[in-house]
Design a protein around this motif. Structure first.
Motif, short mmCIF file in Angstrom:
data_model
loop_
_atom_site.label_atom_id
_atom_site.label_comp_id
_atom_site.label_asym_id
_atom_site.label_seq_id
_atom_site.Cartn_x
_atom_site.Cartn_y
_atom_site.Cartn_z
N MET A 234 3.38 -3.79 -0.52
CA MET A 234 2.06 -3.54 0.07
C MET A 234 1.16 -4.74 -0.05
N VAL A 235 0.22 -4.83 0.89
CA VAL A 235 -0.83 -5.84 0.89
C VAL A 235 -2.11 -5.17 1.38
N THR A 236 -3.20 -5.90 1.31
CA THR A 236 -4.47 -5.35 1.79
C THR A 236 -4.60 -5.56 3.30
N GLU A 237 -5.45 -4.75 3.91
CA GLU A 237 -5.78 -4.94 5.32
C GLU A 237 -6.44 -6.31 5.53
N ASP B 146 0.59 9.31 7.05
CA ASP B 146 0.71 9.20 8.49
C ASP B 146 1.19 7.79 8.84
N PRO B 147 1.66 7.58 10.07
CA PRO B 147 2.24 6.28 10.45
C PRO B 147 1.30 5.09 10.29
N SER B 148 -0.01 5.32 10.31
CA SER B 148 -0.95 4.21 10.19
C SER B 148 -0.90 3.53 8.83
N MET B 149 -0.26 4.17 7.86
CA MET B 149 -0.15 3.60 6.51
C MET B 149 0.97 2.56 6.41
N PHE B 150 1.80 2.44 7.46
CA PHE B 150 2.96 1.57 7.44
C PHE B 150 2.87 0.56 8.59
N THR B 151 3.34 -0.67 8.34
CA THR B 151 3.42 -1.65 9.41
C THR B 151 4.55 -2.63 9.12
N ASN B 152 5.29 -3.00 10.17
CA ASN B 152 6.37 -3.99 10.05
C ASN B 152 5.95 -5.37 10.58
N GLU B 153 4.66 -5.56 10.80
CA GLU B 153 4.19 -6.76 11.49
C GLU B 153 4.48 -8.06 10.73
N LEU B 154 4.76 -7.97 9.42
CA LEU B 154 5.03 -9.19 8.66
C LEU B 154 6.51 -9.48 8.50
N LEU B 155 7.34 -8.63 9.09
CA LEU B 155 8.79 -8.78 8.94
C LEU B 155 9.40 -9.40 10.20
N LYS B 156 10.41 -10.23 9.95
CA LYS B 156 11.14 -10.82 11.08
C LYS B 156 12.56 -11.16 10.63
N ILE C 77 -5.32 -0.71 1.97
CA ILE C 77 -4.01 -1.30 1.80
C ILE C 77 -3.02 -0.69 2.79
N LYS C 78 -1.92 -1.38 3.02
CA LYS C 78 -0.87 -0.88 3.89
C LYS C 78 0.49 -1.23 3.30
N MET C 79 1.46 -0.37 3.60
CA MET C 79 2.84 -0.65 3.22
C MET C 79 3.48 -1.51 4.30
N LEU D 73 -4.70 -4.10 -8.62
CA LEU D 73 -4.60 -5.56 -8.51
C LEU D 73 -4.48 -6.01 -7.07
N VAL D 74 -3.73 -5.25 -6.28
CA VAL D 74 -3.58 -5.60 -4.88
C VAL D 74 -4.87 -5.32 -4.11
N ALA D 75 -5.44 -4.15 -4.32
CA ALA D 75 -6.66 -3.77 -3.60
C ALA D 75 -7.80 -4.75 -3.83
N SER D 76 -7.84 -5.34 -5.03
CA SER D 76 -8.88 -6.32 -5.37
C SER D 76 -8.45 -7.74 -5.02
N ARG D 77 -7.23 -7.89 -4.48
CA ARG D 77 -6.64 -9.18 -4.09
C ARG D 77 -6.45 -10.12 -5.28
N LYS D 78 -6.38 -9.56 -6.47
CA LYS D 78 -6.00 -10.37 -7.62
C LYS D 78 -4.51 -10.67 -7.56
N ALA D 79 -3.77 -9.80 -6.90
CA ALA D 79 -2.37 -10.05 -6.57
C ALA D 79 -2.27 -9.98 -5.05
N LEU D 80 -1.61 -10.96 -4.45
CA LEU D 80 -1.50 -10.99 -3.00
C LEU D 80 -0.54 -9.92 -2.50
N VAL D 81 0.54 -9.69 -3.27
CA VAL D 81 1.58 -8.74 -2.89
C VAL D 81 1.82 -7.78 -4.06
N GLY D 82 2.05 -6.52 -3.75
CA GLY D 82 2.40 -5.56 -4.79
C GLY D 82 3.60 -4.75 -4.38
N ILE D 83 4.36 -4.31 -5.37
CA ILE D 83 5.47 -3.40 -5.13
C ILE D 83 5.17 -2.13 -5.92
#
Length: 337
Positions: free
Chosen positions: A228-231, A327-337, A115-117, A88-98
């Motif tokens: 997770m969300v899509t790239e 590997d680290p490329s699967m994770f990103t904190n760019e949406l957190l503040k 997708i990325k975590m 659902l997330v990969a197809s963007r039918k859901a914007l956010v997935g857990i």
């Protein structure tokens, strides 16, 4: 049966989810009446399992209109045994997935999913060895000479954990069990592999005090309930800002839920899990048991859901123990503040 028992691959195990009952309308949305990934302020958030206090912070934020005040309308879609999150997330039918466990995300990325975590609800793995407090198992070496209850799917992971901690597996008897802690009470086994928020709570409710030995305390930790969300979402300024706001508001919801687990459990049971047969008292105790695995370590000033370099490294290492490459490329904190 726990959502993990359906979500894990053959190298990991499943466990009992407190309060889960048959016949639950697992795919029914809860929370907002409308929602889609493409709406201006309404979007779907896919959960891995039925609505319970594992997601209480999200429910409290919606119930207390924190999302509405921020101009958002998240629509929470409960999961279940036949309700996958990643497609659902990969197809963007859901914007956010857990997703309950990061290995599923890593495997999906290896299979081509973009997708990325972007965060983790659980900073520490709640997986643990569970024993009765009358005969506690408090460290890995205590396992030697014991009868250990384990599901077939969990056998390999259990053996890896023991070997990593210097346990002589020839001195351990693995006893096949299902997901009920009853064999522990009956004296058929000395310990079982479980979740700190499930079997120990069930045992306590039955009048059998339990002792837990978290795997995370002995070099086997990985974040869980990963967000997770899509790239594509990350590259879309408008979509990324929407997720960023959602996560910021969800942080406030979790702060309120952890400050008052009883209220959070009441909200969860009365509104979001009203058709699942959950009990407020059980869900309160389950959330209380989860707190040490959700809260940030002492002295850590990062926002909730933040994945530190250390946690990412621990997750990658632990997945490597069960032959899952990350590997680290699967994770990103760019949406957190």
């Amino acid at each position: 049966m726990s959502r993990r028992s359906f979500l894990r691959n053959s190298s990991t195990l499943g466990l009992l989810a407190a309060g889960a009952v048959g016949g639950v309308p697992l795919l029914a949305a809860c929370g907002a009446d409308e929602g889609s990934a493409g709406g201006s302020n309404a979007f779907d958030v896919k959960l891995p399992w039925i609505a319970n206090t594992e997601y209480a912070g999200l429910f409290v934020a919606e119930h207390d209109k924190l999302y509405a005040d921020a101009g958002l309308r998240p629509n929470f879609i409960p999961g279940g045994p036949n309700s996958a999150v990643i497609p659902l997330v990969a197809s963007r039918k859901a914007l956010v997935g857990i997703e309950a466990i990061p290995e599923n995300v890593a495997n999906a990325i290896h299979s081509g999913s973009k997708i990325k975590m972007v965060g983790a609800l659980l900073q520490r793995s709640p997986e643990c060895w569970v024993s009765l407090s009358s005969a506690p198992i408090t460290q890995p070496k205590d396992i030697e000479g014991k009868r250990l209850g384990i599901t077939l799917a969990g056998k390999n992971t259990a053996l890896v954990f023991m070997k990593q901690n210097g346990v002589d597996t020839s001195k351990v008897e693995l006893v096949p069990i299902q997901f009920d802690p009853a064999p522990l009470v009956a004296g058929e086994i000395d310990a079982l592999w479980g979740l700190a928020s499930n079997q120990p709570v069930s045992l306590e409710q039955q009048g059998h005090p339990a002792t837990v030995m978290p795997l995370a305390d002995y070099g086997f930790n990985r974040m869980q309930n990963v967000i997770m969300v899509t790239e594509e979402t990350l590259a879309d300024d408008k979509a990324a800002d929407r997720v960023r706001t959602f996560l910021e508001v969800s942080q406030d919801g979790w702060a309120k839920a952890l400050a008052d687990p009883a209220k959070a459990a009441q909200v969860t049971v009365d509104k979001y899990g009203k058709d699942t047969g959950l009990k407020v008292e059980d869900q309160t105790k389950s959330l209380e048991a989860m707190k040490p695995f959700i809260e940030r370590p002492a002295g850590d000033t990062h926002p909730q859901f933040w994945m530190t370099d250390e946690l990412i490294a621990q997750t990658i290492e632990s997945l490597g123990f069960i032959d899952i490459k990350a590997d680290p490329s699967m994770f990103t904190n760019e949406l957190l503040k």
